[in-house]
Design a protein around this motif. Structure first.
Motif, PDB file in Angstrom:
ATOM      1  N   GLY A   1      -2.397 -16.680 -13.139  1.00 47.20           N
ATOM      2  CA  GLY A   1      -2.515 -15.466 -12.701  1.00 47.20           C
ATOM      3  C   GLY A   1      -3.641 -14.549 -12.846  1.00 47.20           C
ATOM      4  O   GLY A   1      -4.749 -15.046 -12.163  1.00 47.20           O
ATOM      5  N   ASN A   2      -3.623 -13.277 -13.650  1.00 50.82           N
ATOM      6  CA  ASN A   2      -4.922 -12.712 -13.636  1.00 50.82           C
ATOM      7  C   ASN A   2      -5.307 -12.689 -14.994  1.00 50.82           C
ATOM      8  O   ASN A   2      -6.512 -11.893 -15.167  1.00 50.82           O
ATOM      9  CB  ASN A   2      -4.496 -11.396 -13.492  1.00 50.82           C
TER      10      ASN A   2
ATOM     11  N   TYR B   1       8.887 -16.802  -8.874  1.00 53.18           N
ATOM     12  CA  TYR B   1       7.395 -17.442  -8.777  1.00 53.18           C
ATOM     13  C   TYR B   1       7.319 -19.069  -9.243  1.00 53.18           C
ATOM     14  O   TYR B   1       6.885 -19.991  -8.563  1.00 53.18           O
ATOM     15  CB  TYR B   1       6.197 -16.844  -9.836  1.00 53.18           C
TER      16      TYR B   1
ATOM     17  N   GLY C   1      -0.256 -16.728  -9.012  1.00 47.13           N
ATOM     18  CA  GLY C   1       0.688 -15.785  -8.281  1.00 47.13           C
ATOM     19  C   GLY C   1      -0.049 -14.553  -8.254  1.00 47.13           C
ATOM     20  O   GLY C   1      -0.761 -14.555  -7.175  1.00 47.13           O
ATOM     21  N   ASP C   2       0.012 -13.505  -8.992  1.00 47.16           N
ATOM     22  CA  ASP C   2      -0.535 -12.356  -9.090  1.00 47.16           C
ATOM     23  C   ASP C   2      -2.179 -12.698  -9.432  1.00 47.16           C
ATOM     24  O   ASP C   2      -2.478 -12.579 -10.639  1.00 47.16           O
ATOM     25  CB  ASP C   2      -0.005 -11.368  -9.860  1.00 47.16           C
TER      26      ASP C   2
ATOM     27  N   LYS D   1      10.202 -11.561 -11.717  1.00 43.74           N
ATOM     28  CA  LYS D   1       9.162 -12.053 -10.820  1.00 43.74           C
ATOM     29  C   LYS D   1       8.654 -13.672 -11.150  1.00 43.74           C
ATOM     30  O   LYS D   1       8.469 -14.216 -10.411  1.00 43.74           O
ATOM     31  CB  LYS D   1       7.970 -11.075 -11.096  1.00 43.74           C
TER      32      LYS D   1
ATOM     33  N   GLN E   1       7.390 -11.295  -6.033  1.00 43.83           N
ATOM     34  CA  GLN E   1       7.899  -9.965  -6.004  1.00 43.83           C
ATOM     35  C   GLN E   1       8.573  -9.892  -7.206  1.00 43.83           C
ATOM     36  O   GLN E   1       9.001 -10.753  -8.007  1.00 43.83           O
ATOM     37  CB  GLN E   1       8.916  -9.816  -5.050  1.00 43.83           C
TER      38      GLN E   1
ATOM     39  N   ALA F   1       3.131 -16.137  -2.755  1.00 47.68           N
ATOM     40  CA  ALA F   1       3.679 -14.708  -2.765  1.00 47.68           C
ATOM     41  C   ALA F   1       4.651 -14.297  -3.896  1.00 47.68           C
ATOM     42  O   ALA F   1       5.883 -15.251  -4.286  1.00 47.68           O
ATOM     43  CB  ALA F   1       4.129 -14.223  -1.547  1.00 47.68           C
TER      44      ALA F   1
ATOM     45  N   PRO G   1      -6.125 -11.849  -9.094  1.00 46.35           N
ATOM     46  CA  PRO G   1      -6.973 -11.047  -8.465  1.00 46.35           C
ATOM     47  C   PRO G   1      -8.121 -11.824  -7.904  1.00 46.35           C
ATOM     48  O   PRO G   1      -8.381 -13.064  -8.382  1.00 46.35           O
ATOM     49  CB  PRO G   1      -7.525  -9.961  -9.555  1.00 46.35           C
TER      50      PRO G   1
ATOM     51  N   GLN H   1       9.287  -7.734 -11.057  1.00 47.96           N
ATOM     52  CA  GLN H   1       8.845  -7.388 -12.208  1.00 47.96           C
ATOM     53  C   GLN H   1       9.151  -8.262 -13.434  1.00 47.96           C
ATOM     54  O   GLN H   1      10.217  -8.862 -13.416  1.00 47.96           O
ATOM     55  CB  GLN H   1       9.153  -5.885 -12.827  1.00 47.96           C
TER      56      GLN H   1
ATOM     57  N   LYS I   1      -2.045 -20.244  -3.378  1.00 47.83           N
ATOM     58  CA  LYS I   1      -1.419 -18.986  -3.962  1.00 47.83           C
ATOM     59  C   LYS I   1      -0.062 -18.826  -3.345  1.00 47.83           C
ATOM     60  O   LYS I   1       0.100 -19.250  -2.332  1.00 47.83           O
ATOM     61  CB  LYS I   1      -2.123 -17.833  -3.528  1.00 47.83           C
TER      62      LYS I   1
END
Length: 612
Positions: A231-232, A293, A260-261, A289, A283, A281, A263, A285, A279
């Motif tokens: 992810g990030n 994922y 996933g998330d 999430k 959704q 999508a 940047p 929290q 990647k």
């Protein structure tokens, strides 16, 4: 530059000019850097647990231009584990960077071993910070301290003002290397910090990434997919990927990173490393999430590697051992040879530092998929059929435990006595105490090509035969398993067995209250029944000594208990015996919170400073 530390937050500001020398100009120009936290008055005091933004801050500034390239707050108001994460990131800040550290609200109790690392980097005060201290430190990594200030007591806001020096040294350049790749590397490093060898200007990691040497059974890895979930957290990801791809047996073309998330910093990194990625999508929290994922990850994995003999999964904060692929190459065939095995785990389910001795030894047991595991595409299909599209349709949304509870169907996993992977990061489900107990206390094999012993005997019929034979040959132990003399110290016996009371409860699970005290005393895994094989736990006490714990009547091996042998029952032992359990002399808990700075005083600190 202005840096401040206080009970209501912290701050970092780098102005374009000095307001006293250019009063008219500075008011109209925005600062280069503005970072910080200011709590409202009613919240301006230490919290347990700390709220977001409280702890030790670590900010990294590009040494050639005043740009913030890394920032993170480590919640070191908590005693456990976060000190190791701070050390990990500090180690990966490139030499020459400008580093800014402060205390935000509250954050020195959990500094622990990291204080020694800060002292090695040049801090004068790190070893002497009291729990309520305010502290700022600005330094050049590998160079000199620019400013370091401290207030040991009181609640006043604490500010430091200084001139930020910038380097005029040119960016590194080597005409013998790939010009395009090198340009992309240093452009990336201008904007990102704590990237380890990628951005080390004196000794940079090679790009493109070199190919890894093969392992002895390389053909067993042909076509095996390797999926890395990310992810990030690109600092973690870079370390995980470069370690993975340098491991003997790695095949870069079989590696797929699923984001996933993520940047742009993560996708830029993967393009720089020339790795396959895609990647999905996401959704929701937190765990909701993540549950969605990982469903997408499983779907992509089986679509990408439909004919693979197995697919290996790693998270972005899992570091593999040099023996990772060698271990996999010797065990993956079991996924097809034995239908009662559903996964191969590189992470050791029994591998505490005082219970690991033989890197060639492997076990099987009821375990969930762990950190660095392999399953077949068939198992992935099974999971996807059962996986709810809406996480509200299940009471378990931590995906690996959901697989264990809903898809495993009684099957077991293979795992080593000494681990071939480690989980080093802090994330959504990283409970600090558990991180320290479970992850930081586990050794990992540091060599490659370790031959495994008895892999073929892990198949269920042979495993049952061997285990039954060992239980028959083992010397039964009596007495209290929590006493210091439970394990004979001067006895040549190599196999011991201990029979204890273990009943089944709802859904056929063993009674946790019965095995918890026993496992905790002998240094086993006490928090769940995972790791057991049909009610039997296997623990190593030395390279020569193995202890089997058999829960009766839950275990299918209960019939092997000699008829006249008394059964230890934690619920019926006398009170004086239960006191021995509570004292736990055999395996006392190792993690006793000792805060070295608790008794620090200003007088002691002034005496220390005058001496140096």
């Amino acid at each position: 530059m202005e840096v401040w530390s206080a009970t209501n937050g912290w701050g970092l500001k780098v102005e374009r000019c000095h307001p006293y020398t250019h009063p008219n100009t500075c008011d109209t120009l925005p600062p280069f850097i503005t970072q910080g936290l200011t709590l409202p008055p009613e919240e301006a005091h230490p919290h347990t647990p700390p709220t977001q933004g409280e702890g030790i801050t670590l900010s990294v500034i590009n040494q050639r231009k005043p740009a913030l390239i890394f920032h993170r707050v480590f919640p070191l108001g908590l005693y456990w584990a976060h000190w190791a994460d701070l050390e990990w990131h500090l180690e990966r800040v490139a030499p020459g960077r400008v580093v800014v550290m402060t205390v935000s609200v509250f954050g020195t109790i959990g500094l622990r071993h990291a204080a020694q690392r800060l002292t090695q980097l040049g801090s004068v005060f790190a070893l002497y910070l009291m729990p309520s201290a305010r502290w700022t430190w600005v330094f050049i990594k590998g160079g000199r301290t620019i400013s370091e200030t401290v207030i040991l007591q009181g609640i006043a806001q604490h500010k430091a003002h200084l001139i930020l020096p910038l380097s005029h040294m040119p960016m590194p350049w080597n005409s013998n290397k790939n010009q395009r790749v090198e340009e992309e590397r240093w452009q990336y490093c201008e904007a990102h910090g704590a990237m380890g060898g990628l951005c080390d200007e004196w000794s940079p990691d090679p790009l493109p990434l070199p190919s890894a040497p093969p392992v002895g059974q390389q053909t067993a890895l042909a076509g095996v997919g390797v999926v890395v979930t990310a992810g990030n957290r690109h600092q973690y990801l870079y370390h995980t990927l470069t370690t993975l791809l340098a491991t003997p047996g790695a095949q870069q073309h079989n590696v797929l990173v699923i984001l996933g998330d993520a940047p742009p910093s993560t996708t830029q990194l993967l393009r720089l490393l020339d790795l396959n990625f895609t990647k999905v999508a996401v959704q929701g929290q937190d765990n909701a999430k993540l549950f969605r994922y990982y469903r997408s990850v499983f779907q992509l994995a089986v679509n990408t590697f439909p004919d693979a003999p197995a697919v290996i999964f790693l998270d972005e904060d899992v570091e593999v051992s040099p023996d990772f692929f060698s271990f996999m190459s010797q065990t993956l065939w079991l996924l097809h040879a034995d239908p009662t095995i559903y996964c191969i785990n590189a992470f050791s389910n029994t591998g505490f530092s005082n219970r690991t001795f033989n890197p060639s030894r492997v076990f099987r047991g009821s375990v969930q998929v762990m950190w660095g595991y392999a399953v077949t595409p068939q198992f992935i299909h099974e999971a996807l059929i059962k996986w709810p599209k809406d996480e509200h349709n299940t009471n378990i949304i931590i995906y690996d435990f959901w697989l264990y509870s809903n898809v495993r169907r009684g099957r077991e996993c293979v795992f080593p006595e000494v681990g071939r992977s480690s989980h080093y990061g802090m994330g959504t489900n990283s409970v600090p105490l558990m991180v320290e107990v479970i992850f930081l206390n586990r050794p990992v094999v540091q060599e490659s090509g370790v031959p495994l012993v008895g892999v073929s005997r892990l198949q269920l019929p042979t495993w049952r035969h061997d285990l039954s034979n060992n239980l028959t040959l083992a010397t039964p132990l009596l007495g209290n398993p929590c006493s210091a003399d439970f394990i004979p110290k001067h006895n040549p016996e190599q196999l011991y067995v201990f029979y204890y009371r273990l009943d089944a409860i709802e859904q056929g699970l063993p009674d946790a209250s019965q095995f918890f005290a026993l496992q905790n005393c002998v240094g086993g895994w006490a928090l769940s029944d995972q790791g057991q094989h049909e009610g039997v736990s296997i623990l190593a006490f030395s390279i020569y000594t193995t202890l089997y714990l058999v829960g009766v009547p839950f275990s299918s091996y209960s019939h092997l208990k000699p008829r006249d042998l008394p059964l230890w029952d934690v619920n019926t032992i006398p009170e004086e015996e239960f006191e021995v359990v509570q004292l736990n002399e055999l395996n006392k808990h190792k993690f006793i919170p000792v805060i070295a700075n608790r008794n620090m005083t200003s007088s002691y600190l002034m005496s220390y400073l005058s001496a140096v």
